[in-house]
Structures are given as C-alpha cells and as structure tokens.
Write an enzyme that holds these catalytic residues in place. Structure first.
Site, mmCIF file in Angstrom:
data_model
loop_
_atom_site.group_PDB
_atom_site.id
_atom_site.type_symbol
_atom_site.label_atom_id
_atom_site.label_comp_id
_atom_site.label_asym_id
_atom_site.label_seq_id
_atom_site.Cartn_x
_atom_site.Cartn_y
_atom_site.Cartn_z
ATOM 1 N N HIS A 156 39.315 25.985 43.039
ATOM 2 C CA HIS A 156 40.695 25.909 42.563
ATOM 3 C C HIS A 156 40.748 25.060 41.291
ATOM 4 C CE1 HIS A 156 40.683 26.255 47.003
ATOM 5 N NE2 HIS A 156 41.728 27.038 46.841
ATOM 6 N N GLU B 177 40.674 21.254 41.578
ATOM 7 C CA GLU B 177 39.420 20.550 41.889
ATOM 8 C C GLU B 177 38.792 19.998 40.606
ATOM 9 O OE1 GLU B 177 37.034 22.493 45.287
ATOM 10 O OE2 GLU B 177 38.358 24.087 44.605
ATOM 11 N N MET C 166 47.883 28.475 45.023
ATOM 12 C CA MET C 166 47.101 27.785 43.978
ATOM 13 C C MET C 166 45.807 28.528 43.643
ATOM 14 S SD MET C 166 47.508 23.895 45.459
ATOM 15 C CE MET C 166 49.013 23.405 46.318
HETATM 16 O O1 LIG Z 1 42.411 28.898 48.634
HETATM 17 P P1 LIG Z 1 43.849 29.048 49.000
HETATM 18 O O2 LIG Z 1 44.671 29.621 47.898
HETATM 19 O O3 LIG Z 1 44.040 29.800 50.295
HETATM 20 O O4 LIG Z 1 44.372 27.570 49.276
HETATM 21 C C1 LIG Z 1 45.741 27.193 49.392
HETATM 22 C C2 LIG Z 1 46.173 26.489 48.122
HETATM 23 C C3 LIG Z 1 45.571 25.110 48.316
HETATM 24 O O5 LIG Z 1 44.217 25.137 48.020
HETATM 25 C C4 LIG Z 1 45.727 24.870 49.781
HETATM 26 C C5 LIG Z 1 46.983 24.124 50.082
HETATM 27 O O6 LIG Z 1 47.118 23.897 51.459
HETATM 28 O O7 LIG Z 1 45.809 26.188 50.395
HETATM 29 N N1 LIG Z 2 51.440 25.948 45.886
HETATM 30 C C1 LIG Z 2 51.396 26.126 47.205
HETATM 31 N N2 LIG Z 2 50.252 26.473 47.773
HETATM 32 C C2 LIG Z 2 50.247 26.667 49.112
HETATM 33 N N3 LIG Z 2 49.250 27.032 49.915
HETATM 34 C C3 LIG Z 2 49.747 27.090 51.169
HETATM 35 N N4 LIG Z 2 51.042 26.759 51.178
HETATM 36 C C4 LIG Z 2 51.376 26.501 49.900
HETATM 37 C C5 LIG Z 2 52.598 26.121 49.268
HETATM 38 O O1 LIG Z 2 53.644 25.947 49.888
HETATM 39 N N5 LIG Z 2 52.546 25.950 47.927
#
Ligand SMILES: O=P(O)(O)O[C@@H]1C[C@H](O)[C@@H](CO)O1
Ligand SMILES: Nc1nc2[nH]cnc2c(=O)[nH]1
Length: 293
Positions: free
Chosen positions: A90, A93, A222
């Site tokens: 991400h 990071e 994200m």
């Molecule tokens: O890798 P993802 O997009 O599933 O991760 C989401 C975005 C952040 O990394 C994390 C927030 O809880 O989950």
């Molecule tokens: N930006 C963002 N990423 C997430 N990943 C899981 N839940 C969320 C959220 O509420 N906002």
C-alpha cells in the site's frame, strides 16, 4: 530524464524476478489473485502449493501490515495454474506507487492473463451492509488526481502504451460471471459499485466520506485501483471485489469509529464465502489466450 522519485522497476528487473520465480519450478500461472486485508485464506485453496516468502524474492517489496502475510503462493485452483499474493503493498507503507504495483508486472511476465483482486473497504453507500461483497465496476483514483499514478515516469512500451484507456478497466464478462456464481451459491449480499482509493493510512473524516459519496463512490479503500491501472496497461483482464468490512461514518452524531480490527473481523466472517466465489469463478474463466491486449 525522469526524476529518481518516479523510478519504477525496469522491464529487465521485473523479468529477472519472474525468471527467478519460474526457476523455482512452479507451473506457469494463468490466473493471478491478490488478497485483501484479512483475506489471505484465499491462497490456502491452492493445491500442490509452492510457497515463497517475499523476503526471498529478488526485487520484491516486503509486507508490513497485519493481515498481509507476505507470501507468494503458486498452485492450482480447480485445475487451473494460479499465483496468489498473500499480502499486497500500500502507498501508506511508504513505497513509491511504482513499487507497490510491481508484482502485477511480474504476474504478466509469469504468463498470467487474468487478475482477480480483492480488498477490504468501507461502505459509503448507506444501502450497503457490513459483510456485503461489491463487484467493482469502476474506480475513482484520488491519488491520481494529484499526479500519483503508477504509470508516471518513463514508459516502457514492452509493458504497454504511454496513454492507456481505463474506462473499460473492469471486465464486464467477469463482473457478470461473479454475480452469476454468487447467485448459484445463494449469496444474498452482492452489490456492484464504484471503489474509491485514498492514500491512507488514516481512515476518512466524516466530511471526506460525505464528499466521496457525492462524487459517486460506493466504497472507499487504500489499494486495488493502482494495481488495476498497471494490469490494464500490460493487457491483463481484470476483476476486483471489495468486501465491505465497515460502514463509513457519515453522521456527526454517530459514535462509530473505523478501525483495522473490525476490518479483519469482518474479513474472517466472510472469508469462506469469498473463497468459494473466487474458486468457482476461476473454474469458469477462459484461459489460454494470452492475447488480451
Ligand atoms: O489491502 P486492502 O485494500 O484490503 O486493505 C484495506 C486498506 C487498509 O490497508 C486496511 C485498513 O483496515 O484494509
Ligand atoms: N480508506 C478506507 N479503507 C478501508 N479499508 C477497510 N475499511 C476501510 C475504510 O473505511 N476506509
């Protein structure tokens, strides 16, 4: 000359990584899978596994987030050769955007034709419930508005063109297939919508959630959109799915607070169903074309 900050891994570096991986003996994968937060169990579905830690792979970044194991898993799923990223990278990071998307180019050089990406996301659409799965039909790339796009920097035509079209990024047939398979599995929690990517790691303010909803986003996260851009640039077919792990807070009277623990808990609750959906999709995806560009 392009500035150092926009330096991607070169074609030769990606090729060296792909060649190193192939030398470890896996069958050339046709399908690539990227696991979202807490969704790494997808990789456990693969048969005849070859598991390689990111830390052993030349040029590969390292996973730093809880819920992202940092392993590349090769194997077969319903008889199809696959490679699965158990852990993605991400922006928050601290990696440059060109580096977090590098594994997608490695997928391409390994022989992958189709990528299936999953993520955990907040539900901006107030009709969505925690635990819903949203087939992504389009995205809004907020970092891209500020010039943070993974294709910034020198373009290497061996990957793709300088100005790729992304209005058709999410393959319509794969969207339909997902909904068809979900229907057969009796899933009553499917949605289809627009994913919006932010840089993170802070979750959104209430004002930001309201703004994103007004812009037309159904879910916010994200990740994913950067990977999708790079995948389309190099001619991969793309499917992406958000698990709605939490409801975005849109109301100043609400006591709710977004947190990563809730994200991982929801992911655990839906993991088995998500795995079934992806496995059934993989069994029905046409492969062996490798001419999708
Ligand atoms: O890798 P993802 O997009 O599933 O991760 C989401 C975005 C952040 O990394 C994390 C927030 O809880 O989950
Ligand atoms: N930006 C963002 N990423 C997430 N990943 C899981 N839940 C969320 C959220 O509420 N906002």
């Amino acid at each position: 000359m392009f500035p150092e900050s926009t330096k991607s891994y070169s074609y030769e570096e990606c090729k060296a990584t792909a060649d190193w991986l192939l030398a470890q003996g896996p069958v050339r994968p046709q399908v690539g899978i990227v696991c979202g937060s807490g969704l790494g169990g997808l990789a456990e579905m693969l048969k005849d596994q070859l598991v390689i830690n990111y830390s052993d792979i030349p040029n590969f970044p390292q996973s730093t987030v809880h819920g992202h194991a940092g392993k590349l898993v090769f194997g077969t799923l319903k008889g199809k050769p696959c490679v699965c990223m158990q852990g993605r990278f991400h922006l928050y990071e601290g990696y440059p955007i060109q580096k977090i998307t590098m594994p997608i180019r490695v997928f391409k050089l390994l022989g992958v034709e189709t990528v299936l990406l999953t993520n955990a996301a907040g539900g901006l659409n107030q009709d969505y419930n925690v635990g819903d799965m949203m087939v992504i039909k389009d995205h809004i790339n907020i970092p891209g508005f500020a010039g943070n796009n993974p294709l910034v920097g020198r373009n290497d035509e061996r990957f793709g063109v300088r100005f790729p079209c992304v209005s058709d990024a999410y393959d319509r047939d794969l969207q339909e297939l997902a909904l068809e398979v979900a229907d057969e599995l009796g899933f009553s929690f499917m949605q289809k919508g627009v994913y919006c990517v932010l840089g993170g790691p802070s979750f959104e303010t209430i004002a930001e959630c309201r703004m994103l909803r007004t812009l037309g986003a159904d879910a916010v996260g994200m990740s994913t959109a950067h990977e999708v851009i790079v995948a389309r640039h190099c001619g991969l077919r793309v499917f992406a799915l958000s698990l709605i792990t939490n409801k975005s807070v849109m109301d100043y009277d609400s006591e709710k607070k977004a947190n990563h623990e809730e994200v991982l808990e929801t992911a655990e609750l839906r993991a088995a169903q998500l795995e079934k959906l992806i496995a059934n999709m993989v069994s029905r995806i046409e492969t062996g074309n490798n001419n999708t560009q």
